[in-house]
Design a protein around this motif. Structure first.
Motif, PDB file in Angstrom:
ATOM      1  N   ILE A   1     -41.813 -18.236   8.264  1.00 41.73           N
ATOM      2  CA  ILE A   1     -41.822 -19.322   9.417  1.00 41.73           C
ATOM      3  C   ILE A   1     -40.868 -19.130  10.454  1.00 41.73           C
ATOM      4  CG2 ILE A   1     -41.581 -21.818   9.678  1.00 41.73           C
ATOM      5  CD1 ILE A   1     -42.818 -22.298   6.989  1.00 41.73           C
ATOM      6  N   ALA A   2     -39.590 -18.622   9.897  1.00 36.54           N
ATOM      7  CA  ALA A   2     -38.713 -18.355  11.154  1.00 36.54           C
ATOM      8  C   ALA A   2     -39.116 -17.239  12.056  1.00 36.54           C
ATOM      9  CB  ALA A   2     -37.067 -18.063  10.512  1.00 36.54           C
ATOM     10  N   GLY A   3     -39.794 -16.531  11.501  1.00 37.88           N
ATOM     11  CA  GLY A   3     -40.497 -15.184  12.381  1.00 37.88           C
ATOM     12  C   GLY A   3     -41.564 -15.556  13.051  1.00 37.88           C
ATOM     13  N   GLY A   4     -42.205 -16.712  12.920  1.00 38.97           N
ATOM     14  CA  GLY A   4     -43.499 -17.202  13.303  1.00 38.97           C
ATOM     15  C   GLY A   4     -43.416 -17.383  15.048  1.00 38.97           C
ATOM     16  N   PRO A   5     -44.342 -17.793  15.533  1.00 34.84           N
ATOM     17  CA  PRO A   5     -44.224 -18.200  17.183  1.00 34.84           C
ATOM     18  C   PRO A   5     -43.698 -19.742  17.176  1.00 34.84           C
ATOM     19  CG  PRO A   5     -46.452 -18.585  16.197  1.00 34.84           C
ATOM     20  CD  PRO A   5     -45.720 -18.050  15.066  1.00 34.84           C
ATOM     21  N   ASP A   6     -43.013 -19.634  18.302  1.00 35.13           N
ATOM     22  CA  ASP A   6     -42.366 -20.986  18.669  1.00 35.13           C
ATOM     23  C   ASP A   6     -43.508 -22.283  18.744  1.00 35.13           C
ATOM     24  OD1 ASP A   6     -40.014 -19.778  18.576  1.00 35.13           O
ATOM     25  OD2 ASP A   6     -39.582 -19.855  20.670  1.00 35.13           O
TER      26      ASP A   6
ATOM     27  N   GLY B   1     -41.412 -40.614   9.082  1.00 34.89           N
ATOM     28  CA  GLY B   1     -40.257 -40.486   8.449  1.00 34.89           C
ATOM     29  C   GLY B   1     -40.120 -39.408   7.439  1.00 34.89           C
ATOM     30  N   LEU B   2     -40.975 -38.576   7.296  1.00 38.55           N
ATOM     31  CA  LEU B   2     -40.915 -37.551   6.349  1.00 38.55           C
ATOM     32  C   LEU B   2     -40.809 -36.235   7.003  1.00 38.55           C
ATOM     33  CD1 LEU B   2     -42.548 -39.859   4.822  1.00 38.55           C
ATOM     34  CD2 LEU B   2     -43.560 -37.982   3.198  1.00 38.55           C
ATOM     35  N   SER B   3     -40.105 -35.188   6.769  1.00 40.43           N
ATOM     36  CA  SER B   3     -40.173 -34.015   7.325  1.00 40.43           C
ATOM     37  C   SER B   3     -41.361 -33.382   7.126  1.00 40.43           C
ATOM     38  CB  SER B   3     -39.113 -33.139   6.458  1.00 40.43           C
ATOM     39  OG  SER B   3     -39.242 -32.789   5.443  1.00 40.43           O
ATOM     40  N   PRO B   4     -42.077 -32.627   8.020  1.00 41.39           N
ATOM     41  CA  PRO B   4     -43.332 -32.093   8.135  1.00 41.39           C
ATOM     42  C   PRO B   4     -43.360 -30.541   7.706  1.00 41.39           C
ATOM     43  CG  PRO B   4     -42.278 -31.752  10.454  1.00 41.39           C
ATOM     44  CD  PRO B   4     -41.289 -32.551   9.455  1.00 41.39           C
ATOM     45  N   LEU B   5     -44.556 -29.914   7.462  1.00 45.87           N
ATOM     46  CA  LEU B   5     -44.589 -28.419   7.260  1.00 45.87           C
ATOM     47  C   LEU B   5     -45.928 -28.155   8.219  1.00 45.87           C
ATOM     48  CD1 LEU B   5     -43.358 -26.294   5.943  1.00 45.87           C
ATOM     49  CD2 LEU B   5     -44.848 -26.615   3.847  1.00 45.87           C
ATOM     50  N   VAL B   6     -47.137 -28.764   7.770  1.00 43.01           N
ATOM     51  CA  VAL B   6     -48.082 -28.714   8.771  1.00 43.01           C
ATOM     52  C   VAL B   6     -48.666 -29.892   9.000  1.00 43.01           C
ATOM     53  CG1 VAL B   6     -50.552 -27.481   9.182  1.00 43.01           C
ATOM     54  CG2 VAL B   6     -48.576 -26.204   7.834  1.00 43.01           C
ATOM     55  N   SER B   7     -48.425 -30.271  10.096  1.00 44.11           N
ATOM     56  CA  SER B   7     -48.556 -31.880  10.517  1.00 44.11           C
ATOM     57  C   SER B   7     -49.694 -32.420  10.069  1.00 44.11           C
ATOM     58  CB  SER B   7     -47.988 -31.949  12.039  1.00 44.11           C
ATOM     59  OG  SER B   7     -48.992 -31.394  12.813  1.00 44.11           O
TER      60      SER B   7
ATOM     61  N   SER C   1     -45.755 -24.274  11.234  1.00 44.94           N
ATOM     62  CA  SER C   1     -44.610 -24.982  10.541  1.00 44.94           C
ATOM     63  C   SER C   1     -43.377 -24.943  11.515  1.00 44.94           C
ATOM     64  CB  SER C   1     -44.432 -24.353   9.437  1.00 44.94           C
ATOM     65  OG  SER C   1     -45.509 -24.579   8.377  1.00 44.94           O
ATOM     66  N   LYS C   2     -43.061 -23.831  12.294  1.00 40.86           N
ATOM     67  CA  LYS C   2     -41.839 -23.748  12.885  1.00 40.86           C
ATOM     68  C   LYS C   2     -41.756 -24.961  14.051  1.00 40.86           C
ATOM     69  CE  LYS C   2     -39.346 -20.139  15.464  1.00 40.86           C
ATOM     70  NZ  LYS C   2     -39.340 -18.632  15.897  1.00 40.86           N
ATOM     71  N   HIS C   3     -42.987 -24.931  14.572  1.00 40.60           N
ATOM     72  CA  HIS C   3     -43.154 -25.701  15.917  1.00 40.60           C
ATOM     73  C   HIS C   3     -42.987 -27.342  15.292  1.00 40.60           C
ATOM     74  CE1 HIS C   3     -45.701 -28.749  17.867  1.00 40.60           C
ATOM     75  NE2 HIS C   3     -45.111 -28.228  18.977  1.00 40.60           N
ATOM     76  N   ASP C   4     -43.610 -27.539  14.202  1.00 41.24           N
ATOM     77  CA  ASP C   4     -43.314 -28.914  13.611  1.00 41.24           C
ATOM     78  C   ASP C   4     -42.111 -29.317  13.138  1.00 41.24           C
ATOM     79  OD1 ASP C   4     -46.236 -29.095  14.083  1.00 41.24           O
ATOM     80  OD2 ASP C   4     -46.962 -28.814  12.046  1.00 41.24           O
ATOM     81  N   LEU C   5     -41.504 -28.330  12.338  1.00 40.27           N
ATOM     82  CA  LEU C   5     -40.102 -28.597  11.850  1.00 40.27           C
ATOM     83  C   LEU C   5     -39.211 -28.691  13.116  1.00 40.27           C
ATOM     84  CD1 LEU C   5     -39.841 -26.205   8.840  1.00 40.27           C
ATOM     85  CD2 LEU C   5     -39.473 -28.844   8.858  1.00 40.27           C
ATOM     86  N   ASN C   6     -39.265 -27.742  14.079  1.00 40.65           N
ATOM     87  CA  ASN C   6     -38.253 -28.009  15.344  1.00 40.65           C
ATOM     88  C   ASN C   6     -38.510 -29.204  15.765  1.00 40.65           C
ATOM     89  OD1 ASN C   6     -37.406 -25.520  14.782  1.00 40.65           O
ATOM     90  ND2 ASN C   6     -38.500 -24.422  16.200  1.00 40.65           N
TER      91      ASN C   6
ATOM     92  N   VAL D   1     -35.340 -24.534  13.045  1.00 39.41           N
ATOM     93  CA  VAL D   1     -35.479 -23.279  12.274  1.00 39.41           C
ATOM     94  C   VAL D   1     -34.657 -22.071  12.618  1.00 39.41           C
ATOM     95  CG1 VAL D   1     -37.096 -21.903  11.214  1.00 39.41           C
ATOM     96  CG2 VAL D   1     -37.754 -24.173  11.545  1.00 39.41           C
ATOM     97  N   GLN D   2     -34.589 -21.805  13.858  1.00 34.28           N
ATOM     98  CA  GLN D   2     -34.136 -20.467  14.155  1.00 34.28           C
ATOM     99  C   GLN D   2     -32.705 -20.477  13.924  1.00 34.28           C
ATOM    100  OE1 GLN D   2     -36.280 -22.353  15.999  1.00 34.28           O
ATOM    101  NE2 GLN D   2     -36.731 -21.161  17.902  1.00 34.28           N
ATOM    102  N   ALA D   3     -31.875 -21.742  14.223  1.00 30.10           N
ATOM    103  CA  ALA D   3     -30.492 -22.064  13.814  1.00 30.10           C
ATOM    104  C   ALA D   3     -30.089 -21.742  12.692  1.00 30.10           C
ATOM    105  CB  ALA D   3     -30.169 -23.366  14.715  1.00 30.10           C
ATOM    106  N   ILE D   4     -30.982 -22.627  11.717  1.00 31.11           N
ATOM    107  CA  ILE D   4     -30.834 -22.509  10.062  1.00 31.11           C
ATOM    108  C   ILE D   4     -30.940 -20.924   9.542  1.00 31.11           C
ATOM    109  CG2 ILE D   4     -31.696 -23.117   8.011  1.00 31.11           C
ATOM    110  CD1 ILE D   4     -32.578 -25.756   9.385  1.00 31.11           C
ATOM    111  N   HIS D   5     -31.996 -20.213  10.348  1.00 35.67           N
ATOM    112  CA  HIS D   5     -32.411 -18.841   9.957  1.00 35.67           C
ATOM    113  C   HIS D   5     -31.099 -18.045  10.433  1.00 35.67           C
ATOM    114  CE1 HIS D   5     -34.076 -14.798  10.229  1.00 35.67           C
ATOM    115  NE2 HIS D   5     -34.529 -15.299   8.800  1.00 35.67           N
ATOM    116  N   GLN D   6     -30.552 -18.056  11.408  1.00 32.94           N
ATOM    117  CA  GLN D   6     -29.624 -17.135  12.201  1.00 32.94           C
ATOM    118  C   GLN D   6     -28.240 -17.342  11.346  1.00 32.94           C
ATOM    119  OE1 GLN D   6     -29.163 -17.620  16.364  1.00 32.94           O
ATOM    120  NE2 GLN D   6     -26.744 -17.220  16.303  1.00 32.94           N
ATOM    121  N   ASP D   7     -27.966 -18.701  10.953  1.00 27.85           N
ATOM    122  CA  ASP D   7     -26.670 -18.866  10.256  1.00 27.85           C
ATOM    123  C   ASP D   7     -26.729 -18.705   8.628  1.00 27.85           C
ATOM    124  OD1 ASP D   7     -25.577 -19.516  12.530  1.00 27.85           O
ATOM    125  OD2 ASP D   7     -25.371 -21.488  12.272  1.00 27.85           O
TER     126      ASP D   7
END
Length: 507
Positions: free
Chosen positions: A370-375, A209-215, A332-337, A351-357
């Motif tokens: 992070i948005a530019g990191g690997p999926d 129930g907590l948003s992650p960053l590095v799980s 982080s991108k993987h965990d947040l996505n 993350v990609q959608a947030i960054h794109q918009d």
């Protein structure tokens, strides 16, 4: 005439004693904190620590008062204690935003596990607190809430990413606070706001129930005004949770009783504390020099309290390990996505959608990286080497401690003072360049406590960090408590002075 209870700097023990004596009700306590929030967060200096108040707070306070009046017994060890929660934590019925404008208005269907545990202990969730977008900064900057001020110097930042919890607890907007720490997000704002902040061995507290960053590096934890309150709060947070397999760590730790057990002002006597001098800044930098002066004075307090200070202690290749084992951009991108995709109610599910918009604060350099990191982390050819290097890093640190016969390591949480708003706006510091030492414990999966070390000549707080081997939180509390009692550096910020008549007797 009935004595009036003052909420400034009140502890769990103070409040429970007042409940029992009839001097205080939970409702009047909540009303007093709400008055402080109105006076100093939204008005006065405009600290901006609170993002959402619990709309049912007074109703819940009344229910706790009825329960106590009916039985004469507390509902749990935190009965009636108001808590500030970092808005990284999902709360049913209270908007949860993760610091992002893309989640404004999001109402989770269920509480995070730590919220369930707090309520079971009798605590009252008073408010959710500000944080940078998805915890991606050492500073308070958020696309949703803007900037949170430091109550000790409103021209300085409150630190991040548990910004509002740090500023809010320091300003006495509630009794206790819960933050979240991936690389230092509890300890940095605790240092900046003259608080006690605890990062536990990952897995002792559920992250469900907590948003992650590095799980595998994330953990919630206490942010309080005293070590004792931090220990009592941690008692209610720890525990195995089937929703979070990392909480298997509780079976390894096998801690019994309260973390407050055994606290003693003599807790430093005969203990060997190693000073990591490489973690101090250059004396040629006035900001670092000011931190070093306070830190060196705190070392003298350790000695006076009976500790043997081993100075210096060298951790081989420390700078290399800190840099190489950092996995934010990789992981982080993987965990947040994964987290976002499981919440279709949100407007942006990646993350990609947030960054794109462009729905993030432009100052968040780590979010952009992070948005530019690997999926997927495995797409980084160095990923597995970096992960294995973390285990080598931990072994190196623990072996250094064993070789010197140390009970703990110590250093300043951060090498420089809390940045001014001007320094941040002109780009002097970014998340990726900020000289915080909190990464040492985070990237070795070791527990750490930040304790107030004192103030600069200008009244700016500095924190001292103690680090022990994994699962040895009990020693952290003993050492931190002894230092706290030897120095007593906690004090109310001048920007949020005592109000008048605050909390009266139970009706």
């Amino acid at each position: 005439m009935t004595e009036i209870f003052r909420v400034e700097e009140a502890t769990i023990g103070d409040i429970h004693q007042a409940f029992r004596s009839g001097r205080l009700s939970c409702r009047s306590l909540v009303e007093a904190y709400l008055a402080r929030i109105a006076a100093y967060d939204t008005a006065g200096p405009g600290i901006n620590a609170i993002v959402t108040l619990n709309p049912a707070a007074l109703e819940e306070a009344d229910a706790l008062d009825r329960a106590f009046a009916g039985t004469g017994q507390f509902t749990g060890p935190l009965h009636g204690i108001p808590v500030l929660l970092k808005d990284q934590t999902e709360t049913a019925g209270i908007t949860t935003t993760f610091g992002s404008i893309t989640a404004d208005g999001y109402l989770p269907a269920a509480d995070a596990t730590i919220v369930t545990r707090l309520k079971a202990a009798g605590a009252l969730i008073l408010a959710k607190t500000t944080m940078p977008d998805f915890a991606t900064s050492w500073f308070s900057t958020s696309s949703l809430s803007g900037e949170t001020k430091n109550p000790y110097d409103v021209n300085r930042d409150a630190g991040g990413s548990s910004s509002g919890t740090g500023a809010g607890v320091a300003a006495n907007f509630a009794t206790l606070g819960v933050g979240e720490d991936t690389g230092g997000s509890i300890r940095v704002p605790s240092s900046f706001n003259n608080l006690v902040g605890v990062r536990v061995t990952p897995g002792l507290i559920s992250r469900a129930g907590l948003s992650p960053l590095v799980s595998f590096q994330d953990t919630a934890g206490p942010m309080t005004r005293t070590v004792t309150d931090a220990a009592l709060l941690l008692d209610s947070l720890v525990g195995h949770d089937p929703k979070d397999p990392w909480t298997a760590a509780c079976s390894v730790a096998r801690h019994q009783g309260s973390y407050a057990d055994g606290l003693s002002a003599d807790g430093l006597k005969g203990k060997r504390i190693g000073v990591v001098r490489e973690a101090t800044g250059s004396s040629d930098d006035p900001s670092a020099a000011a931190v070093n002066t306070v830190f060196d004075t705190a070392l003298e307090a350790l000695r006076s309290a009976g500790a043997e200070v081993v100075d210096p202690v060298v951790i081989p290749d420390l700078a290399h390990y800190i840099e190489y084992t950092s996995l934010y951009v990789t992981h982080s991108k993987h965990d947040l996505n994964t987290f976002l995709a499981q919440r279709p109610e949100l407007s942006h599910l990646s993350v990609q959608a947030i960054h794109q918009d462009k729905r993030f604060h432009e100052a968040l350099d780590l979010f952009i990286a992070i948005a530019g990191g690997p999926d997927n982390p495995e797409d980084d050819p160095e990923y597995f080497r970096k992960y294995i290097a973390r285990e080598a890093f931990q072994r190196e640190v623990v072996n250094v401690m064993a070789g010197h016969g140390l009970d703990a390591l110590c250093f300043p949480d951060v090498q420089v003072l809390p940045p001014t708003r001007q320094e941040l706006r002109t780009g002097k510091w970014t998340t990726l360049t900020f000289p915080t030492n909190t990464l040492i414990a985070s990237q070795t999966w070791m527990p750490a406590i930040s304790v107030p070390a004192g103030f600069t000549d200008d009244g700016v707080p500095v924190g001292l960090e103690l680090v022990t081997p994994p699962y040895d939180e009990a020693s952290l509390f003993r050492l931190g408590y002894a230092l706290e009692q030897a120095t007593l550096h906690r004090r109310l910020p001048d920007s949020t002075p005592a109000l008048g008549r605050e909390a009266g007797p139970r009706p």
